[in-house]
Design a protein around this motif. Structure first.
Motif, PDB file in Angstrom:
ATOM      1  N   THR A 101       0.836  -1.200   0.000  1.00  0.00           N
ATOM      2  CA  THR A 101       0.000   0.000   0.000  1.00  0.00           C
ATOM      3  C   THR A 101       0.868   1.247   0.000  1.00  0.00           C
ATOM      4  O   THR A 101       0.620   2.195  -0.750  1.00  0.00           O
ATOM      5  N   LEU A 102       1.907   1.234   0.822  1.00  0.00           N
ATOM      6  CA  LEU A 102       2.828   2.367   0.887  1.00  0.00           C
ATOM      7  C   LEU A 102       3.511   2.586  -0.460  1.00  0.00           C
ATOM      8  O   LEU A 102       3.604   3.717  -0.942  1.00  0.00           O
ATOM      9  N   VAL A 107       3.075   6.005  -2.662  1.00  0.00           N
ATOM     10  CA  VAL A 107       4.274   6.813  -2.913  1.00  0.00           C
ATOM     11  C   VAL A 107       4.503   6.940  -4.421  1.00  0.00           C
ATOM     12  O   VAL A 107       4.834   8.029  -4.915  1.00  0.00           O
ATOM     13  N   PHE A 108       4.325   5.860  -5.154  1.00  0.00           N
ATOM     14  CA  PHE A 108       4.469   5.913  -6.610  1.00  0.00           C
ATOM     15  C   PHE A 108       3.467   6.892  -7.217  1.00  0.00           C
ATOM     16  O   PHE A 108       3.829   7.716  -8.064  1.00  0.00           O
ATOM     17  N   ALA A 109       2.216   6.828  -6.778  1.00  0.00           N
ATOM     18  CA  ALA A 109       1.197   7.756  -7.281  1.00  0.00           C
ATOM     19  C   ALA A 109       1.553   9.197  -6.907  1.00  0.00           C
ATOM     20  O   ALA A 109       1.392  10.119  -7.718  1.00  0.00           O
ATOM     21  N   ALA A 110       2.044   9.406  -5.691  1.00  0.00           N
ATOM     22  CA  ALA A 110       2.421  10.753  -5.250  1.00  0.00           C
ATOM     23  C   ALA A 110       3.569  11.310  -6.085  1.00  0.00           C
ATOM     24  O   ALA A 110       3.545  12.478  -6.483  1.00  0.00           O
ATOM     25  N   VAL A 111       4.545  10.488  -6.381  1.00  0.00           N
ATOM     26  CA  VAL A 111       5.688  10.940  -7.177  1.00  0.00           C
ATOM     27  C   VAL A 111       5.247  11.269  -8.605  1.00  0.00           C
ATOM     28  O   VAL A 111       5.643  12.299  -9.164  1.00  0.00           O
ATOM     29  N   VAL A 112       4.417  10.416  -9.192  1.00  0.00           N
ATOM     30  CA  VAL A 112       3.951  10.660 -10.563  1.00  0.00           C
ATOM     31  C   VAL A 112       3.158  11.961 -10.643  1.00  0.00           C
ATOM     32  O   VAL A 112       3.391  12.800 -11.521  1.00  0.00           O
ATOM     33  N   PRO A 151      -4.542  19.539  -5.008  1.00  0.00           N
ATOM     34  CA  PRO A 151      -5.238  18.692  -4.023  1.00  0.00           C
ATOM     35  C   PRO A 151      -4.937  17.208  -4.210  1.00  0.00           C
ATOM     36  O   PRO A 151      -4.777  16.477  -3.222  1.00  0.00           O
ATOM     37  N   LEU A 152      -4.831  16.763  -5.464  1.00  0.00           N
ATOM     38  CA  LEU A 152      -4.523  15.351  -5.720  1.00  0.00           C
ATOM     39  C   LEU A 152      -3.131  15.008  -5.206  1.00  0.00           C
ATOM     40  O   LEU A 152      -2.934  13.971  -4.563  1.00  0.00           O
ATOM     41  N   MET A 153      -2.187  15.893  -5.462  1.00  0.00           N
ATOM     42  CA  MET A 153      -0.825  15.674  -4.999  1.00  0.00           C
ATOM     43  C   MET A 153      -0.784  15.590  -3.473  1.00  0.00           C
ATOM     44  O   MET A 153      -0.162  14.686  -2.911  1.00  0.00           O
ATOM     45  N   PHE A 154      -1.474  16.523  -2.796  1.00  0.00           N
ATOM     46  CA  PHE A 154      -1.466  16.509  -1.331  1.00  0.00           C
ATOM     47  C   PHE A 154      -2.215  15.299  -0.764  1.00  0.00           C
ATOM     48  O   PHE A 154      -1.846  14.776   0.291  1.00  0.00           O
ATOM     49  N   MET A 155      -3.257  14.830  -1.449  1.00  0.00           N
ATOM     50  CA  MET A 155      -3.947  13.617  -0.987  1.00  0.00           C
ATOM     51  C   MET A 155      -3.017  12.418  -1.044  1.00  0.00           C
ATOM     52  O   MET A 155      -2.968  11.603  -0.110  1.00  0.00           O
ATOM     53  N   PHE A 156      -2.265  12.293  -2.140  1.00  0.00           N
ATOM     54  CA  PHE A 156      -1.347  11.158  -2.265  1.00  0.00           C
ATOM     55  C   PHE A 156      -0.190  11.245  -1.280  1.00  0.00           C
ATOM     56  O   PHE A 156       0.197  10.239  -0.686  1.00  0.00           O
ATOM     57  N   TRP A 157       0.369  12.447  -1.086  1.00  0.00           N
ATOM     58  CA  TRP A 157       1.453  12.571  -0.116  1.00  0.00           C
ATOM     59  C   TRP A 157       0.938  12.363   1.311  1.00  0.00           C
ATOM     60  O   TRP A 157       1.642  11.792   2.154  1.00  0.00           O
ATOM     61  N   GLY A 158      -0.283  12.811   1.603  1.00  0.00           N
ATOM     62  CA  GLY A 158      -0.877  12.559   2.919  1.00  0.00           C
ATOM     63  C   GLY A 158      -1.090  11.079   3.170  1.00  0.00           C
ATOM     64  O   GLY A 158      -0.807  10.566   4.259  1.00  0.00           O
ATOM     65  N   SER A 208       0.593   8.703   1.725  1.00  0.00           N
ATOM     66  CA  SER A 208       1.929   8.108   1.854  1.00  0.00           C
ATOM     67  C   SER A 208       2.481   8.307   3.263  1.00  0.00           C
ATOM     68  O   SER A 208       3.066   7.384   3.840  1.00  0.00           O
ATOM     69  N   LEU A 209       2.276   9.496   3.812  1.00  0.00           N
ATOM     70  CA  LEU A 209       2.717   9.751   5.185  1.00  0.00           C
ATOM     71  C   LEU A 209       1.965   8.861   6.170  1.00  0.00           C
ATOM     72  O   LEU A 209       2.561   8.291   7.090  1.00  0.00           O
ATOM     73  N   MET A 210       0.663   8.705   5.952  1.00  0.00           N
ATOM     74  CA  MET A 210      -0.140   7.859   6.836  1.00  0.00           C
ATOM     75  C   MET A 210       0.354   6.411   6.791  1.00  0.00           C
ATOM     76  O   MET A 210       0.511   5.762   7.831  1.00  0.00           O
ATOM     77  N   TRP A 211       0.622   5.888   5.586  1.00  0.00           N
ATOM     78  CA  TRP A 211       1.079   4.497   5.474  1.00  0.00           C
ATOM     79  C   TRP A 211       2.502   4.331   6.007  1.00  0.00           C
ATOM     80  O   TRP A 211       2.858   3.253   6.489  1.00  0.00           O
ATOM     81  N   THR A 212       3.315   5.388   5.939  1.00  0.00           N
ATOM     82  CA  THR A 212       4.655   5.319   6.515  1.00  0.00           C
ATOM     83  C   THR A 212       4.584   5.188   8.031  1.00  0.00           C
ATOM     84  O   THR A 212       5.279   4.352   8.625  1.00  0.00           O
ATOM     85  N   VAL A 213       3.750   5.991   8.658  1.00  0.00           N
ATOM     86  CA  VAL A 213       3.570   5.897  10.110  1.00  0.00           C
ATOM     87  C   VAL A 213       3.002   4.531  10.472  1.00  0.00           C
ATOM     88  O   VAL A 213       3.448   3.894  11.442  1.00  0.00           O
ATOM     89  N   ASP A 214       2.054   4.033   9.689  1.00  0.00           N
ATOM     90  CA  ASP A 214       1.492   2.704   9.921  1.00  0.00           C
ATOM     91  C   ASP A 214       2.568   1.628   9.806  1.00  0.00           C
ATOM     92  O   ASP A 214       2.609   0.709  10.622  1.00  0.00           O
ATOM     93  N   ALA A 215       3.450   1.747   8.821  1.00  0.00           N
ATOM     94  CA  ALA A 215       4.526   0.766   8.639  1.00  0.00           C
ATOM     95  C   ALA A 215       5.497   0.792   9.815  1.00  0.00           C
ATOM     96  O   ALA A 215       5.963  -0.257  10.264  1.00  0.00           O
TER      97      ALA A 215
END
Length: 101
Positions: free
Chosen positions: A2-3, A7-12, A29-36, A38-45
């Motif tokens: 998931t992470l 992250v791939f979607a956020a970078v693209v 907004p799309l960029m910030f949704m994907f980076w948000g 990614s941050l959420m899944w990083t903390v989860d990981a």
């Protein structure tokens, strides 16, 4: 998984946002949704690794498939929200023109 997908979607989207000619697609907004996400899944990981240690780096194939479906669902939901906001804001006036006809 998931992470990695988010992250791939956020970078693209960030690369597309950075190289844009104008802001008519409203990619911020799309960029910030994907980076948000990614941050959420990083903390989860990080917290999952703190609890599980070994199993985190050796997931079962079924877990990887479930994570991939979750990642794709997150990407799809973000894209739906972005399209909805794009249609509501209608920066190029396409929807207004279509409704006037």
């Amino acid at each position: 998984m998931t992470l990695l997908l988010t992250v791939f979607a956020a970078v693209v989207v960030t690369v597309i946002w950075y190289n844009r000619k104008d802001d008519s697609l409203n990619l911020s907004p799309l960029m910030f949704m994907f980076w948000g996400a990614s941050l959420m899944w990083t903390v989860d990981a990080i917290f999952e690794y703190a609890e599980l240690r070994e199993e985190f780096f050796n997931p079962a194939p079924a877990d990887m498939i479930n994570d991939a479906f979750l990642g794709l669902s997150v990407i799809a939901l973000a894209l739906v929200i972005w399209v909805a906001t794009l249609l509501i804001k209608d920066p190029k006036g396409v929807v207004r023109k279509a409704l006037k006809k």
